[in-house]
Design a protein around this motif. Structure first.
Motif, mmCIF file in Angstrom:
data_model
loop_
_atom_site.group_PDB
_atom_site.id
_atom_site.type_symbol
_atom_site.label_atom_id
_atom_site.label_comp_id
_atom_site.label_asym_id
_atom_site.label_seq_id
_atom_site.Cartn_x
_atom_site.Cartn_y
_atom_site.Cartn_z
ATOM 1 N N ILE A 49 0.895 -1.159 -0.089
ATOM 2 C CA ILE A 49 -0.031 -0.049 -0.010
ATOM 3 C C ILE A 49 0.789 1.344 0.001
ATOM 4 O O ILE A 49 0.756 2.223 -0.769
ATOM 5 C CB ILE A 49 -0.821 -0.110 1.253
ATOM 6 N N ALA A 50 2.014 1.170 0.704
ATOM 7 C CA ALA A 50 2.657 2.429 0.868
ATOM 8 C C ALA A 50 3.683 2.551 -0.419
ATOM 9 O O ALA A 50 4.139 3.771 -0.579
ATOM 10 C CB ALA A 50 3.642 2.460 1.930
ATOM 11 N N ARG A 51 3.996 1.757 -1.204
ATOM 12 C CA ARG A 51 4.566 1.834 -2.517
ATOM 13 C C ARG A 51 4.074 2.693 -3.353
ATOM 14 O O ARG A 51 2.817 2.795 -3.950
ATOM 15 C CB ARG A 51 4.764 0.668 -3.114
ATOM 16 N N PRO A 52 4.697 3.735 -4.043
ATOM 17 C CA PRO A 52 4.120 4.747 -4.857
ATOM 18 C C PRO A 52 3.833 4.067 -6.221
ATOM 19 O O PRO A 52 4.729 3.160 -6.641
ATOM 20 C CB PRO A 52 5.095 5.668 -4.977
ATOM 21 N N SER A 53 2.689 4.290 -6.832
ATOM 22 C CA SER A 53 2.233 3.629 -8.010
ATOM 23 C C SER A 53 3.361 4.172 -9.391
ATOM 24 O O SER A 53 4.049 5.411 -9.156
ATOM 25 C CB SER A 53 0.945 3.995 -8.569
ATOM 26 N N ASP A 54 3.348 3.374 -10.181
ATOM 27 C CA ASP A 54 4.042 3.900 -11.435
ATOM 28 C C ASP A 54 3.725 5.280 -12.050
ATOM 29 O O ASP A 54 4.288 6.159 -12.412
ATOM 30 C CB ASP A 54 4.287 2.988 -12.749
ATOM 31 N N PHE A 55 2.012 5.424 -11.862
ATOM 32 C CA PHE A 55 1.480 6.648 -12.752
ATOM 33 C C PHE A 55 2.280 7.945 -11.629
ATOM 34 O O PHE A 55 2.643 8.880 -11.969
ATOM 35 C CB PHE A 55 0.139 6.528 -12.429
ATOM 36 N N ARG A 56 2.247 7.747 -10.187
ATOM 37 C CA ARG A 56 2.465 8.717 -9.283
ATOM 38 C C ARG A 56 4.142 8.985 -9.748
ATOM 39 O O ARG A 56 4.309 10.210 -9.545
ATOM 40 C CB ARG A 56 2.243 8.448 -7.759
ATOM 41 N N ALA B 51 -0.673 10.024 -18.786
ATOM 42 C CA ALA B 51 -1.613 9.055 -19.410
ATOM 43 C C ALA B 51 -1.839 9.243 -20.828
ATOM 44 O O ALA B 51 -2.521 8.193 -21.316
ATOM 45 C CB ALA B 51 -2.865 9.636 -19.148
ATOM 46 N N GLY B 52 -0.893 9.657 -21.857
ATOM 47 C CA GLY B 52 -0.740 9.735 -23.024
ATOM 48 C C GLY B 52 -1.454 10.813 -23.747
ATOM 49 O O GLY B 52 -1.565 10.468 -25.138
ATOM 50 N N HIS B 53 -1.863 11.810 -23.000
ATOM 51 C CA HIS B 53 -2.770 12.819 -23.752
ATOM 52 C C HIS B 53 -1.790 13.941 -23.685
ATOM 53 O O HIS B 53 -2.095 14.826 -23.016
ATOM 54 C CB HIS B 53 -4.081 13.169 -22.926
ATOM 55 N N GLU B 54 -0.946 14.001 -24.705
ATOM 56 C CA GLU B 54 0.213 15.131 -24.303
ATOM 57 C C GLU B 54 -0.083 16.476 -25.118
ATOM 58 O O GLU B 54 0.605 17.468 -24.596
ATOM 59 C CB GLU B 54 1.478 14.650 -25.152
ATOM 60 N N GLY B 55 -1.518 16.569 -25.926
ATOM 61 C CA GLY B 55 -1.790 17.721 -26.220
ATOM 62 C C GLY B 55 -2.263 18.758 -25.106
ATOM 63 O O GLY B 55 -2.431 18.182 -24.037
ATOM 64 N N ASN B 56 -2.322 19.947 -25.429
ATOM 65 C CA ASN B 56 -3.039 20.879 -24.483
ATOM 66 C C ASN B 56 -4.511 20.885 -24.076
ATOM 67 O O ASN B 56 -5.212 20.728 -25.171
ATOM 68 C CB ASN B 56 -2.601 22.542 -24.965
ATOM 69 N N ALA C 95 0.219 14.903 -15.766
ATOM 70 C CA ALA C 95 -0.974 13.800 -15.541
ATOM 71 C C ALA C 95 -1.347 13.495 -16.924
ATOM 72 O O ALA C 95 -1.459 12.127 -17.505
ATOM 73 C CB ALA C 95 -1.955 14.057 -14.720
ATOM 74 N N LYS C 96 -1.418 14.546 -17.887
ATOM 75 C CA LYS C 96 -1.891 14.470 -19.309
ATOM 76 C C LYS C 96 -0.894 13.469 -19.961
ATOM 77 O O LYS C 96 -0.944 12.689 -20.809
ATOM 78 C CB LYS C 96 -2.111 15.748 -19.913
ATOM 79 N N ILE C 97 0.530 13.920 -19.862
ATOM 80 C CA ILE C 97 1.516 13.454 -20.241
ATOM 81 C C ILE C 97 1.816 11.929 -19.975
ATOM 82 O O ILE C 97 2.024 11.081 -20.900
ATOM 83 C CB ILE C 97 2.883 14.096 -20.049
ATOM 84 N N GLU D 96 5.717 12.757 -10.751
ATOM 85 C CA GLU D 96 6.716 13.182 -10.110
ATOM 86 C C GLU D 96 7.764 13.762 -10.836
ATOM 87 O O GLU D 96 8.498 14.897 -10.962
ATOM 88 C CB GLU D 96 7.174 12.463 -9.099
ATOM 89 N N VAL D 97 8.339 12.929 -11.869
ATOM 90 C CA VAL D 97 9.172 13.192 -12.650
ATOM 91 C C VAL D 97 8.878 14.217 -13.890
ATOM 92 O O VAL D 97 9.769 15.036 -13.817
ATOM 93 C CB VAL D 97 9.690 11.675 -13.465
ATOM 94 N N ILE D 98 7.797 14.092 -14.425
ATOM 95 C CA ILE D 98 7.371 15.161 -15.334
ATOM 96 C C ILE D 98 7.279 16.392 -14.844
ATOM 97 O O ILE D 98 7.558 17.340 -15.389
ATOM 98 C CB ILE D 98 6.152 14.470 -16.288
ATOM 99 N N SER D 99 6.728 16.310 -13.477
ATOM 100 C CA SER D 99 6.499 17.692 -12.939
ATOM 101 C C SER D 99 7.703 18.486 -12.747
ATOM 102 O O SER D 99 8.004 19.596 -12.935
ATOM 103 C CB SER D 99 5.874 17.559 -11.717
#
Length: 67
Positions: free
Chosen positions: A22-29, A62-67, A58-60, A33-36
């Motif tokens: 439960i404490a392990r951060p998800s790959d998405f999280r 999730a694969g939705h890189e457009g604005n 989050a958009k990047i 953090e890296v992209i931010s």
């Protein structure tokens, strides 16, 4: 009656493993953090709203890189 120490050890081990999962951060999280941090580093002179940075990350991720 003699099995109680084994049962308690199994329960304790299960609780420890569940807590670690439960404490392990998800790959998405981790991606967010890296992209931010990349967005903030690329725009070091601009004042950025942290919510906008996280939303764009989050958009990047999730694969939705457009604005």
């Amino acid at each position: 009656m003699g099995n109680w120490p084994i049962v308690l050890a199994l329960i304790a081990g299960s609780i420890i493993i569940a807590g670690a999962v439960i404490a392990r951060p998800s790959d998405f999280r981790q991606c967010i953090e890296v992209i931010s941090s990349d967005i903030e580093r690329a725009n070091a002179t601009a004042t950025l709203d942290p919510r906008d940075v996280e939303a764009q990350a989050a958009k990047i991720c999730a694969g939705h890189e457009g604005n």
